[in-house]
Every structure is written in C-alpha cells, then in structure tokens.
Design a protein around this motif. Sequence first.
Motif, PDB file in Angstrom:
ATOM      1  N   GLU A 114       0.842  -1.194   0.000  1.00  0.00           N
ATOM      2  CA  GLU A 114       0.000   0.000   0.000  1.00  0.00           C
ATOM      3  C   GLU A 114       0.879   1.247   0.000  1.00  0.00           C
ATOM      4  OE1 GLU A 114      -3.520   2.128   2.697  1.00  0.00           O
ATOM      5  OE2 GLU A 114      -2.609   0.241   3.354  1.00  0.00           O
ATOM      6  N   ILE A 115       0.620   2.139  -0.950  1.00  0.00           N
ATOM      7  CA  ILE A 115       1.389   3.376  -1.053  1.00  0.00           C
ATOM      8  C   ILE A 115       0.741   4.452  -0.191  1.00  0.00           C
ATOM      9  CG2 ILE A 115       2.331   5.121  -2.599  1.00  0.00           C
ATOM     10  CD1 ILE A 115       3.481   2.345  -3.041  1.00  0.00           C
ATOM     11  N   LEU A 116       1.544   5.057   0.697  1.00  0.00           N
ATOM     12  CA  LEU A 116       1.041   6.068   1.628  1.00  0.00           C
ATOM     13  C   LEU A 116       1.744   7.404   1.422  1.00  0.00           C
ATOM     14  CD1 LEU A 116       1.139   3.961   4.941  1.00  0.00           C
ATOM     15  CD2 LEU A 116      -0.806   4.238   3.388  1.00  0.00           C
ATOM     16  N   THR A 117       1.090   8.468   1.858  1.00  0.00           N
ATOM     17  CA  THR A 117       1.751   9.769   1.927  1.00  0.00           C
ATOM     18  C   THR A 117       2.581   9.783   3.210  1.00  0.00           C
ATOM     19  OG1 THR A 117      -0.048  10.803   3.177  1.00  0.00           O
ATOM     20  CG2 THR A 117      -0.211  10.854   0.757  1.00  0.00           C
ATOM     21  N   GLN A 118       3.423  10.772   3.355  1.00  0.00           N
ATOM     22  CA  GLN A 118       4.246  10.862   4.566  1.00  0.00           C
ATOM     23  C   GLN A 118       3.376  11.011   5.820  1.00  0.00           C
ATOM     24  OE1 GLN A 118       7.453  10.366   4.814  1.00  0.00           O
ATOM     25  NE2 GLN A 118       7.872  10.242   2.614  1.00  0.00           N
ATOM     26  N   ASP A 119       2.301  11.794   5.723  1.00  0.00           N
ATOM     27  CA  ASP A 119       1.401  11.965   6.859  1.00  0.00           C
ATOM     28  C   ASP A 119       0.705  10.655   7.206  1.00  0.00           C
ATOM     29  OD1 ASP A 119       2.047  14.597   7.144  1.00  0.00           O
ATOM     30  OD2 ASP A 119       0.301  15.360   6.044  1.00  0.00           O
ATOM     31  N   GLN A 120       0.254   9.934   6.187  1.00  0.00           N
ATOM     32  CA  GLN A 120      -0.399   8.650   6.430  1.00  0.00           C
ATOM     33  C   GLN A 120       0.565   7.656   7.043  1.00  0.00           C
ATOM     34  OE1 GLN A 120      -1.657   7.949   2.368  1.00  0.00           O
ATOM     35  NE2 GLN A 120      -3.784   8.553   2.804  1.00  0.00           N
ATOM     36  N   LEU A 121       1.827   7.696   6.623  1.00  0.00           N
ATOM     37  CA  LEU A 121       2.826   6.775   7.169  1.00  0.00           C
ATOM     38  C   LEU A 121       3.001   7.000   8.669  1.00  0.00           C
ATOM     39  CD1 LEU A 121       5.048   4.648   6.786  1.00  0.00           C
ATOM     40  CD2 LEU A 121       6.645   6.543   6.334  1.00  0.00           C
ATOM     41  N   LYS A 122       3.053   8.248   9.091  1.00  0.00           N
ATOM     42  CA  LYS A 122       3.213   8.555  10.513  1.00  0.00           C
ATOM     43  C   LYS A 122       2.089   7.925  11.326  1.00  0.00           C
ATOM     44  CE  LYS A 122       5.616  12.958   9.787  1.00  0.00           C
ATOM     45  NZ  LYS A 122       5.528  14.434   9.954  1.00  0.00           N
ATOM     46  N   GLY A 123       0.863   8.023  10.796  1.00  0.00           N
ATOM     47  CA  GLY A 123      -0.274   7.442  11.494  1.00  0.00           C
ATOM     48  C   GLY A 123      -0.191   5.927  11.571  1.00  0.00           C
ATOM     49  N   ARG A 124       0.256   5.296  10.496  1.00  0.00           N
ATOM     50  CA  ARG A 124       0.336   3.833  10.465  1.00  0.00           C
ATOM     51  C   ARG A 124       1.458   3.306  11.350  1.00  0.00           C
ATOM     52  NH1 ARG A 124      -2.463   1.825   5.969  1.00  0.00           N
ATOM     53  NH2 ARG A 124      -1.736  -0.273   6.479  1.00  0.00           N
ATOM     54  N   LEU A 125       2.566   4.034  11.402  1.00  0.00           N
ATOM     55  CA  LEU A 125       3.679   3.593  12.240  1.00  0.00           C
ATOM     56  C   LEU A 125       3.308   3.637  13.721  1.00  0.00           C
ATOM     57  CD1 LEU A 125       6.760   5.275  10.479  1.00  0.00           C
ATOM     58  CD2 LEU A 125       5.968   2.905  10.311  1.00  0.00           C
ATOM     59  N   GLY A 126       2.397   4.536  14.069  1.00  0.00           N
ATOM     60  CA  GLY A 126       1.977   4.642  15.461  1.00  0.00           C
ATOM     61  C   GLY A 126       0.691   3.893  15.767  1.00  0.00           C
ATOM     62  N   SER A 127       0.171   3.152  14.779  1.00  0.00           N
ATOM     63  CA  SER A 127      -1.095   2.445  14.960  1.00  0.00           C
ATOM     64  C   SER A 127      -0.899   1.082  15.622  1.00  0.00           C
ATOM     65  CB  SER A 127      -1.761   2.251  13.597  1.00  0.00           C
ATOM     66  OG  SER A 127      -2.907   1.430  13.708  1.00  0.00           O
ATOM     67  N   HIS A 128      -1.774   0.780  16.584  1.00  0.00           N
ATOM     68  CA  HIS A 128      -1.763  -0.542  17.219  1.00  0.00           C
ATOM     69  C   HIS A 128      -2.703  -1.500  16.484  1.00  0.00           C
ATOM     70  CE1 HIS A 128       0.634   0.819  20.590  1.00  0.00           C
ATOM     71  NE2 HIS A 128      -0.190   1.850  20.752  1.00  0.00           N
ATOM     72  N   LEU A 130      -3.413  -1.293  12.910  1.00  0.00           N
ATOM     73  CA  LEU A 130      -3.014  -1.598  11.538  1.00  0.00           C
ATOM     74  C   LEU A 130      -1.587  -1.118  11.245  1.00  0.00           C
ATOM     75  CD1 LEU A 130      -4.315  -2.921   9.038  1.00  0.00           C
ATOM     76  CD2 LEU A 130      -4.940  -0.627   8.254  1.00  0.00           C
ATOM     77  N   PRO A 131      -0.613  -1.637  11.982  1.00  0.00           N
ATOM     78  CA  PRO A 131       0.771  -1.249  11.717  1.00  0.00           C
ATOM     79  C   PRO A 131       1.316  -1.980  10.496  1.00  0.00           C
ATOM     80  CG  PRO A 131       0.722  -2.920  13.409  1.00  0.00           C
ATOM     81  CD  PRO A 131      -0.712  -2.612  13.081  1.00  0.00           C
ATOM     82  N   PRO A 132       2.392  -1.487   9.905  1.00  0.00           N
ATOM     83  CA  PRO A 132       3.009  -2.217   8.792  1.00  0.00           C
ATOM     84  C   PRO A 132       3.476  -3.591   9.257  1.00  0.00           C
ATOM     85  CG  PRO A 132       3.887   0.006   8.963  1.00  0.00           C
ATOM     86  CD  PRO A 132       3.104  -0.239  10.211  1.00  0.00           C
ATOM     87  N   SER A 133       3.342  -4.581   8.397  1.00  0.00           N
ATOM     88  CA  SER A 133       3.795  -5.930   8.734  1.00  0.00           C
ATOM     89  C   SER A 133       4.260  -6.622   7.464  1.00  0.00           C
ATOM     90  CB  SER A 133       2.656  -6.729   9.381  1.00  0.00           C
ATOM     91  OG  SER A 133       1.627  -6.978   8.444  1.00  0.00           O
ATOM     92  N   ILE A 134       4.862  -7.782   7.602  1.00  0.00           N
ATOM     93  CA  ILE A 134       5.328  -8.519   6.449  1.00  0.00           C
ATOM     94  C   ILE A 134       4.173  -8.936   5.554  1.00  0.00           C
ATOM     95  CG2 ILE A 134       5.246 -10.733   7.626  1.00  0.00           C
ATOM     96  CD1 ILE A 134       7.811  -9.561   4.949  1.00  0.00           C
ATOM     97  N   ASP A 135       2.998  -9.129   6.159  1.00  0.00           N
ATOM     98  CA  ASP A 135       1.813  -9.507   5.374  1.00  0.00           C
ATOM     99  C   ASP A 135       1.099  -8.295   4.782  1.00  0.00           C
ATOM    100  OD1 ASP A 135       2.027 -12.291   5.759  1.00  0.00           O
ATOM    101  OD2 ASP A 135       1.159 -12.106   7.759  1.00  0.00           O
TER     102      ASP A 135
END
Length: 237
Positions: A114-128, A130-135
């Motif tokens: 999934e391609i994210l903007t920089q702002d969206q990435l910040k939210g995902r990195l701090g999400s419990h 839906l964080p980024p994962s290998i899947d």
Amino acid sequence: MTINDLYVFVKFMANKEQRGFVTTTEFNLLAERAQLDIVQDRYGKYTIAGAPQTAGYNQTHSALEDIRTAVSTFTSVYQTNGHWFYPVDNTGASSPNSTMLYFMELSLDGRNVEILTQDQLKGRLGSHLLPPSIDKPVATMNDNGFKIWISPDVNNDVSVGDVVCTYIKIPSAPVWAFSTIANGNAVYNATNSTQLTLPEHTHNEIAQRILSYIGISLREPEVQQYSAVKTKDKELQ
C-alpha cells in the motif's frame, strides 16, 4: 495503420485544407505528442481526488485496453540508502528514469504494497490496529524511489525480497524515417522507422489529434474511411 500510412494521410489532409506542407520533423513531433496525450487522457483523467493512485484502469476496462501496450512491470533493485529504485532504462542503469509515466501498483514477494503519503505513514507507524507488517507492507515514494515498511520499528529495513512495480511507461516516440531523397522528396524507410506503440484501434484517434494540432477538425467517419481503404490495400497485396 503504419507510421507511413499516418504521415501520408496527415499530408493529404493538410494539403486539402491548405494548411501547408507538414515536414517529417513536425509530423514526428506531433505523432509523439498525440500518442502520449491518449495515454494521459485514458489513465490520468480517472484520477480520484484524495486517492493514493489513479483508478481508471480498475473502473473502465476500455481505458486499459487502449493503453495496454504501455503497461509494463519492473523488478526493482535495492539501494544502499534503504530505497528501491523506480523503473530503469533499457541499458540497466541503476538510477531512476523518466520512463515511468504513471505508477500503478507495487508488490513485495507477491503481497500488495500500500502506497502512503508521509502523513499517512506517521499514522500507520503509530497504529496498534493496523501497523506495517510482512503480510501488509506499506511504502512511500520520493525522488530516490520506494521506501518499504514491514514494521513500525525505527530500524525497519527491507533490503531483500522480490519487489515488482507495475506502471504506465512513456511510449516509444513514433518516427517516420527516410534514407534517400528522390525527386526532391524523402523516401520512407520502414527499417529505420518506429511504429506507433498503442494498439491499432487507437490510430484513428491519433490521426485526429495530429490534425487538430495543425488546425484541422476531422470527423471520425472520415478517418475510418481512410483506414478501411489502407486495410483493403494491404489485403490485396
């Protein structure tokens, strides 16, 4: 329609409408522009405001059919600075290249990224939740290429894997070439010429667009009639 058929038709219409002689240089320039305009029209016009990518090819099959010969894939190469290269040129040069006109999708080992903007990435990195994962990897795009995340960890490093980018490439520029001059006229050289990249069914529209650039408005039936004559001539050869 070959590039020669197209040039002959454009010269004929320009003469008929008293628009002057269309040189090979002018024709090649206009043919390149017309073909590129169709790609941008079919793909770019379906952009959805706020969406991470253009959705035209998902929504309208005919849009993709018109530009299918411009769709390509590239297995990306990892960079030492943590990014994966954008598509590169035919020489294999390991640097970003302008051949990618529109990005379509990215995958890591067969998993959609999934391609994210920089702002969206910040939210995902701090999400419990839906964080980024290998899947469910995510990525951002910048001048250096794709930056892929498979973990919210600050030391996240994706340096291995099969990273494949699907994209719309800039079509090869069509070229009407000649090698000799006879009676003051350039003689078409098919070997040195470059044919249109887009499918045959788009050639009538390319002809219309070229003529519109030089101020000639032509109806579709007129182009179709010429195209039908050229097809019949080839069948009789």
